[in-house]
Design a protein around this motif. Structure first.
Motif, PDB file in Angstrom:
ATOM      1  N   ASP A   1       0.891  -1.208   0.030  1.00 31.46           N
ATOM      2  CA  ASP A   1      -0.152  -0.051  -0.051  1.00 31.46           C
ATOM      3  C   ASP A   1       1.142   1.048  -0.044  1.00 31.46           C
ATOM      4  O   ASP A   1       0.242   2.677   0.537  1.00 31.46           O
ATOM      5  N   ALA A   2       1.875   0.948  -0.482  1.00 33.05           N
ATOM      6  CA  ALA A   2       2.892   2.189  -0.324  1.00 33.05           C
ATOM      7  C   ALA A   2       2.198   4.076  -1.109  1.00 33.05           C
ATOM      8  O   ALA A   2       2.354   4.426  -0.637  1.00 33.05           O
ATOM      9  N   PRO A   3       1.732   3.462  -1.951  1.00 33.18           N
ATOM     10  CA  PRO A   3       1.347   4.838  -2.992  1.00 33.18           C
ATOM     11  C   PRO A   3       0.333   5.426  -2.141  1.00 33.18           C
ATOM     12  O   PRO A   3       0.368   5.960  -2.833  1.00 33.18           O
ATOM     13  N   GLU A   4      -0.304   4.533  -1.873  1.00 37.17           N
ATOM     14  CA  GLU A   4      -1.993   5.398  -0.971  1.00 37.17           C
ATOM     15  C   GLU A   4      -1.032   6.343   0.180  1.00 37.17           C
ATOM     16  O   GLU A   4      -1.468   6.689   0.723  1.00 37.17           O
ATOM     17  N   MET A   5      -0.118   5.241   0.419  1.00 41.19           N
ATOM     18  CA  MET A   5       0.092   5.794   2.188  1.00 41.19           C
ATOM     19  C   MET A   5       1.458   7.499   1.485  1.00 41.19           C
ATOM     20  O   MET A   5       0.555   7.934   1.987  1.00 41.19           O
ATOM     21  N   ILE A   6       1.766   7.240   0.308  1.00 44.88           N
ATOM     22  CA  ILE A   6       2.097   8.444  -0.271  1.00 44.88           C
ATOM     23  C   ILE A   6       1.070   9.310  -0.131  1.00 44.88           C
ATOM     24  O   ILE A   6       1.661  11.042  -0.635  1.00 44.88           O
ATOM     25  N   GLU A   7       1.272   8.851  -0.818  1.00 47.55           N
ATOM     26  CA  GLU A   7      -0.488   9.826  -1.254  1.00 47.55           C
ATOM     27  C   GLU A   7      -1.037  10.786  -0.687  1.00 47.55           C
ATOM     28  O   GLU A   7      -1.180  12.430  -0.253  1.00 47.55           O
ATOM     29  N   LYS A   8      -1.456   9.585   0.716  1.00 46.83           N
ATOM     30  CA  LYS A   8      -1.915  10.610   1.993  1.00 46.83           C
ATOM     31  C   LYS A   8      -0.727  11.674   2.379  1.00 46.83           C
ATOM     32  O   LYS A   8      -0.801  12.912   3.040  1.00 46.83           O
TER      33      LYS A   8
END
Length: 948
Positions: free
Chosen positions: A170-177
Motif C-alpha cells: 500500500d505504499a502509493p496510498e500512504m505516500i498520497e496521504k
C-alpha cells in the motif's frame, strides 16, 4: 556478472594502505585515525580488493561509535561490500548489520536517521530490508522534514525492487496521504516523484485536482510536474490541451529554471502559434534577465532551433532578440547577429539597420578591447542587409565611411569592400560616395584599404570636377616630389634611414600567402602595413598616408597608384576640352611615376622594388606617352565589366543557395487547409483549438518523420565473420553526430548451445566504448541482436575491432572468433560549408597541420578531376564557377567543409595538364587538428585514381 557501483572516488594507487595498518587504527580509540582508516578501506574495496578480515573488526569497533563521520563512512562501507555469496544468498553475518540499521532508524539524532534512510535507497537485498520496513514507515511521520524526505525516497526505492510490491503493497496510498498533508517543499517533491514513478495515475489525479495551485508550488515540485506532463502528453496525445494550459500558467513562475523548462516543453509538445510565441517570449525574457554568458548562449541555441521551424513567429520578435547585443561577450553577439540576419524582412530591415548603426557608433568609445572585432561583425551584418535590401544602403554608407581609417585593418577592409559593392549596385549614390571618399581618403592607414579605395576612385570619378579632385587628392597624399634627396642617396648613412623610418606595424605571415585563385605568393601585397600618423619626414613636411606607405617599401601600392592615375588621365582626356590642361596633368603624373621608380631603385630603402610592380609602373608610363583606342577601352571599360560580372556571379550563387533551401517543401500542393472557425469548439480554449488544428495538419501531411531510404540502410551493413564460422555476425552501423551505434546480429550456426557468449570490442583513434556488452546464451541455430554504443570526440578515421568469445558444453574450452575490422569513415562527419575568401585565407595562414597529396590519376580533364575530388571528399568549392571555365591547361580551386564538431577543413587543389595529357600537381589539406588533415589525405589518396 559485474557488480553495480553507486560510488566513485579518485584513488591514487601509488601507496596502497595495508590491511593490518587499517585494522590497528580501527581497533584504537582515536576518532580521526578511525575516520582515516575507514576511508582507506573504502578506497581499497572500490579498487577491487576484498578485505574479508576487516568485517568482524568493523562490527566490533566501528558499529558502536557515536561519531557522525564514522557512522556515515560505515554506511558507505556497507554499501560497497558483497552482501551475498556466490549463489546469491545473503551472508549470515549480515544479521549483525540488520540490528544496527534498525537501531539507527530509531536513533534520537536526526542526521543518523536521515543518512541511514538514504543508505537504504541503494540497498537491493530484500532479506536485509524486510525486517526494517516498520521502522522506515514510522519515519514517514517524523516531525523533522530531513527525515521525512529521506523516508519517502527509501519507500520509493524499495517499492521499485523486483519484490517491492509484496513488501510495501500500500505504499502509493500512504505516500498520497503524506503528499496531501506535507508542508515541506522538498519532501512534497519526493512524494510526488514517488507517485510519478510508481503510480502515475495517482500523480495525474493529484495534479489535476490541485491544478489551480500549481503556480504557487516550489521550484523542485514544478520541475517534476513538467516531467510528468511531458511523459503523459507523449503517451496520450488526446489529453494534450489541458496539460498545455498548466505549462502556460507556469511560464510566470519566479524561477528561471522552471520557465526555461516550460518553454522547451511547450515547443516539443505543440506547434500552435500561441504556444510557440509564448515560448519565444520566455526565451527573450531569459536572454535579458540572466547574467551568466553560458545561459545566454544556450538560450540563443534554442531560439536558433525555433527559427528553423517557426521563422514567421520569430520575425515579429526580432527587436527583442537584438537586445542581446548589449552583452559584451563576442560569442553571444556573433550568435545574435547570425539569428537576426536570417529574420530580416522588408518590414523590419530599417529598424534593425538603425540598431546596427547605433551599435557601430557605440564601438567608437574605446572602453572594450574587442571593440574592433565587434565593429567588424556589425559592418559585415550591415553589408549583408544592404545587399538584400538595396534601399537601406543610402542610410548607412556615409556613416560607415568614417571607419575607412579604422586602426582595425580587417574592419576597414570590410567597409571599403562594402563601399565598392554599393557604388556599383546603387548608381544614385555614386556622386555622394565619391565626394565623401575623396574627403576622407587622407585618413586611411592600411595599404590594402588604400589599394581598394584607389580602385574605386579610378573607376567611378567620371565628371571633370571629380577627375580633377581625384588627381589632386592622390597628389596631396603623396606629398612633394622627390621622395628622397640625392644627397641622402649618396650618404647611405643610417641617419637618413632614421629620418625616413615610419612608425609602422607590418602584419605579415612569413609563410606564403594564398591568392584568390588558390596559388601561393610571397609578395608585398600579402603584407599589411598600417602606420600611426602624423609622422614627419625630412624638412617640415607632414606626410600624406600614401607617401608614408611608399617609404616603408610597399611598391605594390605604388603600382596601384600608377594605374589609378593613368585611368584618371585617360578620363580627363575625354572630359577636359583644353589639351593644354590635359598635357600639363599628364606630365605631372609621369613625373610622379618616374619618382616612384627612382625611389624603388635607390639605396634609401632596405628592399628594392619588386619586378611585378616595376613592370606595371613602366607599362603605365608607356601608355600615357602613347594611347591607342583599343588600350583605352581595356583600361576604362573592361575592368568595370569584370567587376560587374564578379558581382553578378556572387548574386547568382546566393540566389541558387536560397532556391535550393526553398526546394525543401514545407507544404504540398494538395495539403489540407483547416479552418478552425468551422471546428466544433466543445468548450475548448483558443490554444487547444490551435493545437488540434496543427496536429491534424501533421497527421494529414505525414509529418511524423519519414524513414530513410531502405537501400541506403543496406549499404551500411558490414559482415563481421565468415559464412563457415560457427558464429555468423553482421553489424548495421549508424553514425549520429557524437555517437556510433553498432547493431550486431549474432547467429549460432551450430547444433549445440553456446554459453557465456560475449561480443568483445576495442577501438583505435578517438573512439570510446560506452559500456561492455553482457554475456548471452544462444540456443542452437538461434540469433541475438546486440547493441554497442561508441562515443566519438573528434573527426578522424577510427577503427573498431574485436572478437566473439563463447563456451560450449565442454566448459574448459573457450572459443574465440575474430571479427572483421569496422572502419569509421570521416565522410560521415564532414559536410560542405561556405566561408568568405578572407576567412579562408586567414584560416589557411593560421592552421598548422598541412597534408600534401601528389595528384596521381587516370582522369585527363582538369575540371572532371576537380568534380571527382569534390564528390569524394564531400566538400564545397569556394572558387566561383566563372573562374573555373575555359581551357587553359591548369586549374586552382579552394574547397571547404565543416565537421559536426565545428572543426574546419580547408583544401587547395592546384593541377596542371602535362604535354602527354596526364594531370600533375598537388592537393593541400590544412586543418587545426592532425586527425582531419591525415584522414582527408588518406581518403583523397584512396579515391583520386578515378576511372575505375
Amino acid at each position: 556478472m559485474e557488480k553495480s557501483c553507486s560510488l566513485l572516488i579518485h584513488f591514487d594507487k601509488g601507496t596502497p594502505a595495508l590491511a593490518n595498518e587499517i585494522k590497528e587504527a580501527l581497533e584504537g580509540n582515536d576518532v580521526p585515525a578511525k575516520v582515516d582508516a575507514m576511508k582507506k578501506a573504502i578506497m581499497l574495496l572500490l579498487n577491487g580488493e576484498t578485505l574479508p578480515q576487516l568485517f568482524i573488526t568493523i562490527v566490533r569497533y566501528v558499529l558502536p561509535s557515536e561519531d557522525h563521520t564514522v557512522q556515515k563512512l560505515l554506511l558507505l562501507y556497507l554499501e560497497i561490500i558483497d552482501k551475498t555469496d556466490g549463489k546469491g544468498k545473503v551472508l549470515p553475518e549480515m544479521i549483525l548489520i540488520c540490528q544496527n540499521l534498525r537501531n539507527n532508524l530509531q536513533h534520537p539524532n536526526e542526521y543518523i536517521r536521515g543518512v541511514t534512510l538514504r543508505f537504504l535507497c541503494r540497498l537491493n537485498e530484500v532479506e536485509i530490508i524486510e525486517p526494517l520496513i516498520p521502522s522506515i514507515l514510522s519515519n514517514l511521520e517524523h516531525r523533522h522534514p530531513f527525515i521525512r524526505r529521506n523516508a519517502i525516497l527509501a519507500v520509493m526505492s524499495i517499492y521499485k525492487l523486483p519484490q517491492g510490491e509484496q513488501l510495501l503493497a500500500d505504499a502509493p496510498e500512504m505516500i498520497e496521504k503524506v503528499l496531501s498533508t506535507e508542508q515541506d517543499q522538498s519532501a512534497k517533491r519526493n512524494a510526488f516523484l514517488m507517485l510519478f514513478n510508481c503510480a502515475q495515475d495517482r500523480a495525474i489525479n493529484y495534479l489535476l485536482t490541485h491544478v489551480d495551485r500549481v503556480p504557487d508550488w516550489g521550484e523542485l515540485l514544478q520541475m517534476v510536474v513538467l516531467e510528468l506532463v511531458r511523459k503523459v502528453c507523449r503517451t496520450n496525445k488526446a489529453e494534450k490541451g489541458k496539460y498545455i494550459k498548466i505549462i502556460i500558467s507556469l511560464l510566470n513562475a519566479p524561477s528561471a529554471a522552471v520557465i526555461y523548462e516550460c518553454a522547451g516543453t511547450l515547443v516539443s509538445l505543440s506547434s500552435a502559434p500561441t504556444a510557440i510565441r509564448a515560448a519565444a517570449n520566455t526565451y527573450c525574457q531569459l536572454l535579458l534577465s540572466q547574467s551568466d554568458n553560458n545561459v545566454k548562449l544556450i538560450v540563443l541555441d534554442r531560439l536558433n532551433e525555433l527559427k528553423s521551424s517557426h521563422r514567421d513567429i520569430l520575425v515579429d520578435m526580432i527587436m527583442d532578440v537584438l537586445r542581446a547585443l548589449s552583452s559584451p561577450n563576442l560569442d553571444i553577439r556573433r550568435k545574435t547577429l547570425d539569428i537576426v540576419l536570417d529574420l530580416i524582412t522588408p518590414r523590419n530591415v530599417n529598424e534593425v539597420v538603425l540598431t546596427f548603426k547605433k551599435e557601430v557608433v557605440k564601438t567608437q568609445s574605446g572602453e572594450l578591447e574587442k571593440n574592433g572585432e565587434y565593429r567588424q561583425m556589425l559592418i559585415q551584418a550591415i553589408h549583408s542587409c544592404a545587399i538584400k535590401f538595396p534601399e537601406v544602403a543610402s542610410t548607412v554608407v556615409h556613416l560607415l565611411m568614417d571607419f575607412l581609417g579604422d586602426s582595425n585593418v580587417a574592419s576597414a577592409m570590410d567597409v571599403v569592400v562594402f563601399v565598392r559593392e554599393i557604388i556599383e549596385t546603387n548608381p544614385k549614390l555614386r556622386v555622394s560616395i565619391v565626394t565623401r571618399l575623396l574627403d576622407t581618403f587622407y585618413q586611411i592607414r592600411a595599404a590594402r584599404v588604400c589599394s581598394c579605395a584607389l580602385w574605386i576612385i579610378g573607376e567611378y570619378c567620371l565628371s571633370l570636377s571629380e577627375v580633377e579632385s581625384g588627381i589632386a587628392t592622390i597628389k596631396q597624399c603623396l606629398g612633394d616630389l622627390p621622395f628622397y634627396s640625392v644627397s641622402e642617396d649618396g650618404e647611405a648613412a643610417d641617419t637618413s634611414k632614421k629620418s625616413q623610418q615610419v612608425t609602422s606595424i607590418t602584419v605579415s605571415s612569413r609563410r606564403p600567402a594564398i591568392l584568390a585563385d588558390g596559388t601561393y605568393a610571397t609578395q608585398s601585397a600579402a603584407s599589411e602595413t598600417a602606420f600611426s600618423p602624423p609622422t614627419v619626414v625630412q624638412g617640415s613636411l607632414t606626410t600624406g598616408n600614401l607617401r608614408s606607405l611608399l617609404l616603408t617599401g610597399d611598391f605594390f601600392l605604388g603600382a596601384v597608384i600608377a594605374c589609378t592615375l593613368t585611368k584618371l588621365i585617360l578620363r580627363l582626356e575625354e572630359v577636359q576640352p583644353s589639351r593644354v590642361e590635359v598635357n600639363k596633368a599628364s606630365s605631372n603624373i609621369l613625373l610622379i611615376m618616374v619618382s616612384m621608380l627612382q625611389l624603388g631603385q635607390s639605396s634609401v630603402l632596405p628592399h628594392p622594388i619588386d619586378n611585378d610592380s616595376y613592370e606595371r609602373i613602366v607599362l603605365c608610363i608607356r601608355l600615357l606617352c602613347n594611347t591607342g583606342d583599343e588600350v583605352r577601352k581595356i583600361w576604362l571599360k573592361s575592368c568595370r565589366e569584370s567587376f560587374v560580372k564578379m558581382l553578378s556571379d556572387k548574386q547568382l550563387r546566393e540566389t541558387e543557395e536560397i532556391k535550393s533551401k526553398a526546394q525543401i517543401s514545407h507544404s504540398q500542393p494538395d495539403d489540407l487547409i483547416d479552418f478552425y472557425h468551422l471546428k466544433s469548439r466543445r468548450g475548448m480554449s483558443q490554444l487547444e483549438l490551435e493545437d488540434e488544428v496543427q496536429d491534424d495538419l501533421k497527421r494529414a501531411t505525414g509529418e511524423f518523420i519519414k524513414d530513410g531510404d531502405d537501400a541506403n540502410k543496406l549499404n551500411r551493413i558490414l559482415q563481421l565473420t565468415g559464412f563457415s564460422d560457427p558464429v555468423y555476425a553482421e553489424a548495421y552501423v549508424t553514425v549520429h553526430h557524437y555517437d556510433i551505434v553498432l547493431d550486431v546480429t549474432v547467429i549460432n550456426r551450430t547444433k549445440e548451445t553456446l554459453q557465456n557468449l560475449c561480443l568483445e570490442l576495442a577501438t583505435m583513434g578517438d573512439l570510446k566504448l560506452v559500456e561492455r556488452p553482457q554475456n548471452y546464451t544462444l540456443a542452437p541455430e538461434s540469433s541475438k541482436q546486440i547493441k554497442a554504443n561508441i562515443k566519438v570526440s573528434s573527426t578522424e578515421t577510427g577503427v573498431i575491432f574485436g572478437n566473439i568469445v563463447y563456451e560450449t558444453s565442454n566448459v574448459l574450452e573457450r572459443t574465440v572468433v575474430v571479427l572483421n575490422d569496422i572502419h569509421i569513415d570521416i565522410m560521415d562527419y564532414i559536410s560542405p560549408a561556405v566561408c568568405s575568401d578572407a576567412a579562408f585565407r586567414s584560416m589557411w595562414a593560421e592552421f598548422e597541420w598541412e597534408n600534401k597529396v601528389a595528384v596521381n590519376t587516370v582522369i585527363e580533364d582538369e575540371k572532371e578531376f576537380l568534380d571527382h575530388i569534390i564528390k569524394s571528399t564531400n566538400m564545397k568549392c569556394l572558387t566561383a564557377q566563372s573562374a573555373l571555365e575555359g581551357e587553359c591547361g591548369f586549374i586552382a580551386a579552394n574547397l571547404y567543409a565543416k565537421s559536426v564538431f565545428g572543426e574546419d577543413a580547408l583544401v587547395n587543389v592546384s593541377i596542371e595538364k602535362q604535354a602527354d595529357g596526364k594531370l600533375s600537381g598537388y592537393i593541400r589539406i590544412r586543418s587545426k587538428t592532425q586527425g582531419i588533415a591525415l584522414s582527408l589525405g588518406d581518403k583523397i589518396t584512396l579515391k583520386q585514381k578515378g576511372g575505375s
